[in-house]
Write an enzyme that holds these catalytic residues in place. Structure first.
Site, short mmCIF file in Angstrom:
data_model
loop_
_atom_site.label_atom_id
_atom_site.label_comp_id
_atom_site.label_asym_id
_atom_site.label_seq_id
_atom_site.Cartn_x
_atom_site.Cartn_y
_atom_site.Cartn_z
N GLU A 183 0.96 -1.10 0.11
CA GLU A 183 0.08 -0.20 0.05
C GLU A 183 0.96 1.33 -0.01
O GLU A 183 0.30 2.35 -0.23
CB GLU A 183 -0.84 -0.08 1.14
N SER A 233 8.60 -8.50 5.76
CA SER A 233 9.39 -8.58 6.97
C SER A 233 8.98 -9.80 7.56
O SER A 233 7.93 -10.83 7.21
CB SER A 233 8.85 -7.65 8.02
N CYS A 288 16.54 -6.36 1.37
CA CYS A 288 16.67 -7.37 2.00
C CYS A 288 18.25 -8.04 1.97
O CYS A 288 18.52 -8.81 2.73
CB CYS A 288 15.74 -8.70 1.69
N GLU A 390 16.47 -6.26 12.27
CA GLU A 390 16.65 -5.38 10.92
C GLU A 390 16.37 -3.90 10.99
O GLU A 390 15.31 -3.71 11.39
CB GLU A 390 15.69 -6.32 10.20
P1 NAD Z 1 6.02 -5.78 5.61
O1 NAD Z 1 6.05 -7.06 6.08
O2 NAD Z 1 5.42 -4.57 6.49
O3 NAD Z 1 4.64 -5.90 4.23
C1 NAD Z 1 4.60 -6.60 3.17
C2 NAD Z 1 3.39 -6.93 2.71
O4 NAD Z 1 2.44 -7.44 3.96
C3 NAD Z 1 2.70 -5.78 2.37
O5 NAD Z 1 1.93 -5.96 1.13
C4 NAD Z 1 1.61 -5.26 3.57
O6 NAD Z 1 0.62 -4.66 3.03
C5 NAD Z 1 1.46 -6.88 4.05
N1 NAD Z 1 1.12 -6.61 5.53
C6 NAD Z 1 1.97 -5.68 6.36
N2 NAD Z 1 1.53 -6.16 7.66
C7 NAD Z 1 0.46 -7.08 7.72
C8 NAD Z 1 -0.28 -7.79 8.41
N3 NAD Z 1 -0.24 -7.53 10.01
N4 NAD Z 1 -0.99 -8.91 8.00
C9 NAD Z 1 -1.02 -9.13 6.88
N5 NAD Z 1 -0.43 -8.53 5.88
C10 NAD Z 1 0.42 -7.34 6.09
O7 NAD Z 1 7.13 -5.29 4.82
P2 NAD Z 1 7.59 -4.03 4.00
O8 NAD Z 1 8.05 -3.02 5.04
O9 NAD Z 1 6.71 -3.48 2.93
O10 NAD Z 1 8.97 -4.42 3.47
C11 NAD Z 1 10.14 -4.53 4.00
C12 NAD Z 1 10.62 -5.91 4.60
O11 NAD Z 1 10.55 -6.90 3.30
C13 NAD Z 1 11.95 -6.06 5.11
O12 NAD Z 1 11.80 -6.84 6.35
C14 NAD Z 1 12.59 -6.56 4.01
O13 NAD Z 1 13.61 -7.38 4.46
C15 NAD Z 1 11.64 -7.38 3.36
N6 NAD Z 1 12.16 -8.10 2.19
C16 NAD Z 1 12.40 -9.41 1.85
C17 NAD Z 1 12.78 -9.91 0.76
C18 NAD Z 1 13.48 -11.28 0.50
O14 NAD Z 1 13.31 -11.69 -0.57
N7 NAD Z 1 13.67 -12.08 1.68
C19 NAD Z 1 12.97 -8.95 -0.39
C20 NAD Z 1 12.36 -7.74 -0.34
C21 NAD Z 1 11.95 -7.11 0.95
#
Ligand code: NAD
Length: 500
Positions: A183, A233, A288, A390
């Protein structure tokens, strides 16, 4: 400085081939992090939008599944061309809603493009195995068949690449798809969806629903969803994996990371400084595979740190939405910048030393942007908050160790297992490291060993929940189910050519 309020970009859902404004009043602001302006309002889709999108995808599945693989591939050849033709527009959209520099945005789109190219090879990727005369008069073959409706839930930090990790290959395999983008960065996903429709993908095969947790929960529990790809995350990845599998879905869930870069005393210092600086501060540390902890071994610290500090201080921070580009852009939101600032402050109170301090960075031509300069924290100990959490910002921790054994032990104590790298001129040290380090992607004199489209993105431990990873042949397996056919024909004798 921006004075006029920008017109809000539309942020519709994409369901059954139609762009639909959301009736929901609840929205999430989408920022231009360079200026602090709100540029769009992302609607909070829920069960109704998810149901409509999943039903559309489910209805489109039989037609798409039965479309020959070569025809499905042709859609992606056209898509590849359209993405290339719209490359600048995509990069500017990524840069505007995320804050990456244009050069980083190009990397984001380019890595995504490589995944489209990989999907273009689907006719050969879907080859099965055969064994003739497995038993007397019996032949055996395998078929890889699509699953049905697949879902992608993506994070903010690679608005183009991460969705493109998922839907091109899932669709090329014959599945239909519902994307729930972050979002915080919905506009790039919308543009990717527009181009896919232009490429000739039939209506309903690909859908986009915006929103946060309610949309995600509706996807995780919908009975017609067969598989879920998630990137985000670790706590959310774990939740997605547990909830999705409990509801009978196949799940691959990439989580967060804390990646260790070990610098041996014999490392090439100037090349290592360059690599470390890119690994730690590229994309403002919001990746990441960011190299967030440097473990110096023995005399490496004295050789490395003066140049590394100078490199960090030289990084020019600024807005990424204008022609003159900085070295590093802003963080995604004010809340995230404050969280990173808090982690650095806590490290200081816990006894670490800030040897390059980006906290008071000044950007006079964009004073409302979410900036933080490159920061290096020395003397980080295993028990400190900064060593465990992180950070996801332009902050490099330095830990000092006496030998390689202790450095590997330290890296292996992390709960995460995404990436790790060693900088050395010693083949023996590199070999020891690559065999013993507990991480799925390893670099030898490579600071960000993120894998390309043809290799799986192999996070371990808390960096990944599931069995089959994103990208490469593992992803083909993830998006298909295997059928083994054993055949015997009854009837007349077949002449034995070998007797002639
Ligand atoms: P996030 O976990 O906050 O959000 C990711 C997705 O989950 C979004 O679409 C969001 O709408 C949804 N989401 C968030 N909270 C939720 C909840 N409580 N219940 C259900 N869905 C929910 O992550 P972010 O801040 O958008 O991205 C950064 C994170 O992503 C970092 O931790 C990073 O390391 C990780 N990441 C990992 C990789 C990998 O391949 N391992 C790649 C890119 C990013």
């Amino acid at each position: 400085m921006s004075t006029a309020t920008p017109t809000l970009a539309p942020c519709p859902h994409f369901i059954a081939g139609e762009w639909l404004p959301s009736p929901h009043l609840a929205t999430t602001p989408v920022f231009n992090p360079s200026t602090g302006d709100i540029i769009a309002e992302c609607p909070a889709g829920g069960a109704a939008e998810v149901n409509a999108a999943v039903e559309a995808a489910h209805a489109a599945f039989p037609m798409w599944r039965d479309t020959p693989a070569v025809e499905r591939a042709r859609v992606f050849f056209r898509y590849r061309q359209l993405v290339e033709q719209n490359y600048d527009k995509l990069c500017r959209t990524v840069s505007r809603e995320h804050g990456k520099t244009l050069s980083e945005a190009r990397g984001d789109v380019h890595r995504g493009l490589e995944n489209i190219e990989y999907a273009c090879g689907i006719p050969t990727l879907l080859f099965g195995d055969t064994l003739g005369n497995l038993a007397r008069g019996v032949d055996c073959e395998t078929l890889l068949q699509p699953l049905g409706v697949c879902v992608g839930i993506t994070p903010f930090n690679f608005p183009a690449m991460v969705p493109l990790w998922m839907f091109p290959l899932a669709l090329a395999c014959g599945n239909t798809f519902v994307l729930k983008p972050s979002e915080k960065v919905p506009l790039t996903a919308i543009l990717l969806g527009e181009l896919l429709a232009q490429a000739g993908l039939p209506k309903g095969v690909f859908n986009i629903v915006h929103g946060g947790r309610p949309a995600v929960d509706a996807l995780l529990t919908h009975p017609k969803v067969r598989a879920i790809s998630f990137v985000g995350s670790s706590p959310i990845a774990k939740y997605i994996y547990e909830t999705g599998t409990r509801h009978g879905k196949r799940v691959q869930a990439n989580g967060g990371a804390k990646n260790y870069l070990v610098i041996m005393p014999d490392a090439d210092i100037s090349k290592t400084v360059e690599a470390l600086s890119t690994a730690a501060f590229g994309c403002a540390g919001e990746r990441c595979m960011a190299g967030s902890t440097a473990i110096t071994v023995g005399a490496a610290a004295e050789r490395l740190l003066p140049d590394l500090i100078a490199a960090a201080r030289a990084i020019k921070v600024g807005p990424t939405d204008r022609p003159a580009q900085p070295d590093m852009g802003p963080l995604i939101t004010p809340a995230h910048r404050d969280k990173v600032l808090q982690l650095v402050a806590t490290a200081e109170t816990e006894g670490a030393k800030i040897i390059a301090d980006g906290r008071r960075v000044s950007v006079p031509d964009a004073p409302r942007g979410f900036y933080l300069g490159a920061t290096i924290v020395d003397g980080v100990e295993a028990n400190m908050t900064l060593a465990r959490e992180e950070v996801f910002g332009p902050v490099l921790n330095v830990m000092r160790m006496d030998d390689l054994d202790h450095a590997i032990e330290r890296a292996n104590a992390s709960a995460y297992g995404n990436g790790a790298a060693i900088f050395t001129n010693s083949g023996a040290a590199a070999r020891e490291f690559k065999h013993r380090v507990k991480a799925g992607m390893v670099g030898i004199n490579v600071g960000v060993p993120a894998t390309m489209a043809m290799f799986p993105f192999t996070g371990w431990d808390d960096s990944f929940y599931g069995d089959l990873h994103i990208q490469g042949k593992e992803a083909v397996q993830f998006y298909t189910q295997q059928k083994v056919i054993t055949t015997r024909w009854f009837g007349g004798e077949v002449g034995d050519v070998w007797k002639k």
